[in-house]
Design a protein around this motif. Structure first.
Motif, short mmCIF file in Angstrom:
data_model
loop_
_atom_site.label_atom_id
_atom_site.label_comp_id
_atom_site.label_asym_id
_atom_site.label_seq_id
_atom_site.Cartn_x
_atom_site.Cartn_y
_atom_site.Cartn_z
N ALA A 232 9.69 -53.74 -25.43
CA ALA A 232 9.64 -55.20 -25.27
C ALA A 232 10.46 -55.90 -26.35
CB ALA A 232 8.19 -55.68 -25.31
N TRP A 233 10.41 -55.40 -27.58
CA TRP A 233 11.18 -56.01 -28.67
C TRP A 233 12.68 -55.86 -28.42
CZ3 TRP A 233 7.57 -53.00 -32.44
CH2 TRP A 233 6.33 -53.67 -32.50
N LEU A 234 13.07 -54.68 -27.92
CA LEU A 234 14.49 -54.47 -27.64
C LEU A 234 14.96 -55.36 -26.50
CD1 LEU A 234 14.96 -50.64 -28.10
CD2 LEU A 234 16.28 -52.43 -29.22
N ALA A 235 14.10 -55.52 -25.51
CA ALA A 235 14.45 -56.39 -24.38
C ALA A 235 14.69 -57.81 -24.90
CB ALA A 235 13.34 -56.38 -23.34
N ALA A 236 13.81 -58.27 -25.78
CA ALA A 236 13.97 -59.63 -26.34
C ALA A 236 15.27 -59.70 -27.16
CB ALA A 236 12.78 -59.96 -27.22
N ALA A 237 15.57 -58.67 -27.91
CA ALA A 237 16.78 -58.66 -28.74
C ALA A 237 18.04 -58.72 -27.89
CB ALA A 237 16.82 -57.40 -29.61
N GLN A 238 17.97 -58.12 -26.71
CA GLN A 238 19.16 -58.04 -25.85
C GLN A 238 19.18 -59.15 -24.79
OE1 GLN A 238 18.64 -54.03 -24.49
NE2 GLN A 238 19.16 -53.14 -26.48
N GLY A 239 18.20 -60.03 -24.83
CA GLY A 239 18.16 -61.12 -23.86
C GLY A 239 17.79 -60.66 -22.46
N ARG A 240 17.06 -59.54 -22.38
CA ARG A 240 16.58 -59.06 -21.08
C ARG A 240 15.15 -59.53 -20.89
NH1 ARG A 240 15.53 -53.94 -21.25
NH2 ARG A 240 16.19 -53.37 -23.35
N SER A 241 14.67 -59.43 -19.65
CA SER A 241 13.26 -59.78 -19.44
C SER A 241 12.42 -58.61 -19.95
CB SER A 241 12.99 -60.04 -17.96
OG SER A 241 13.38 -58.93 -17.22
N VAL A 242 11.27 -58.93 -20.49
CA VAL A 242 10.40 -57.92 -21.09
C VAL A 242 9.85 -57.01 -19.98
CG1 VAL A 242 8.22 -57.61 -22.33
CG2 VAL A 242 9.82 -59.39 -23.03
N PRO A 243 9.99 -55.67 -20.14
CA PRO A 243 9.54 -54.77 -19.07
C PRO A 243 8.03 -54.80 -18.86
CG PRO A 243 10.16 -53.50 -21.03
CD PRO A 243 10.51 -54.93 -21.30
#
Ligand SMILES: [Fe+2]
Ligand SMILES: [Fe+2]
Length: 243
Positions: A232-243
């Motif tokens: 989830a943190w990586l998704a936020a860092a990359q501007g993706r939706s949180v899995p």
């Protein structure tokens, strides 16, 4: 907000940077081709196979130190199980969890430098994961002692996993890596950890160690949360939706 992206700069690793030097490099390769002339990848494959056939195994599992441990190992042998396998895998997880504590220590240093990012972890959240890795390590020390083993032993599988994960530690302590890049390294560690805890719990239960299997499953549940958090943190860092 702290940027989580790499910057644009003078990256000259690609050959398109200099067509002229590329031509010279290719001419050089053609002029000084590796020996044997006309050889292909099968030659190096043959050498690898020769070495593999003659090589010693990656260490060994020591015999249990206590009478109870010897009896337990013998019982596993009688039941047709692999008596050394469980000890090998316990040693592997113990070493990995100990390294896990250090990984999170290094990750927290990166956090302190960067100050984190929106949607990323708080320092307290990282500290909690670190604490849980340490508790897993302590539990495994107890488990190894219960089987009559020595928790300081580097078992073959511990050696294997230390080599495999050495890149993760190298990324974490590299002064040039960003906090987000280190989170990617944490993702790799947590993915491996999740699969390994699952396997260890099943091995404990196969060996009739139900109490131990329960404790391992509880650890695995914590690892599931570690993995979900890091993703989830990586998704936020990359501007993706949180899995
Ligand atoms: Fe872990
Ligand atoms: Fe973990």
């Amino acid at each position: 907000m702290v940027t989580t992206q790499s910057e644009m700069g003078r990256n000259r690793t690609g050959i398109a940077t200099s067509p002229k030097l590329t031509e010279e490099m290719i001419a050089g390769v053609n002029e000084f081709s590796p020996s044997p002339v006309g050889g292909d990848e099968s030659v190096i494959a043959k050498i690898r196979e020769d070495y593999a056939r003659d090589a010693e195994p990656l260490g060994s599992v020591p015999p249990p130190m206590s009478v109870k441990g010897v009896a337990k190992a013998a019982l596993r042998g009688v039941k047709g199980e692999r008596p050394t396998q469980f000890v090998d895998k316990l040693g592997e997880r113990l070493a990995f969890e100990r390294t896990g504590v250090r990984l999170y220590e290094a990750l927290i240093s990166k956090f302190d430098v960067s100050g984190g990012f929106d949607g990323g972890p708080t320092r307290a959240e990282l500290e909690q994961i670190q604490r849980e890795e340490y508790e897993h390590f302590r539990m495994l020390v107890e488990a190894v002692e219960q089987t009559g083993g020595d928790p300081t032993v580097v078992t073959p599988s511990a050696d294997l996993h230390a080599t495999m994960s050495s890149g993760i530690l190298a990324v974490m302590v590299d002064p040039r890596t960003s906090f987000t890049q280190c989170l990617e390294a944490a993702l790799l560690a947590e993915l491996a950890d999740n699969a390994a805890w699952e396997a260890l719990a099943e091995l404990a239960s196969q060996g009739g160690d139900d109490a131990l299997a329960q404790r391992f499953l509880a650890a695995q549940q914590e690892e599931v949360l570690h993995l979900a958090n890091v993703k989830a943190w990586l998704a936020a860092a990359q501007g993706r939706s949180v899995p």
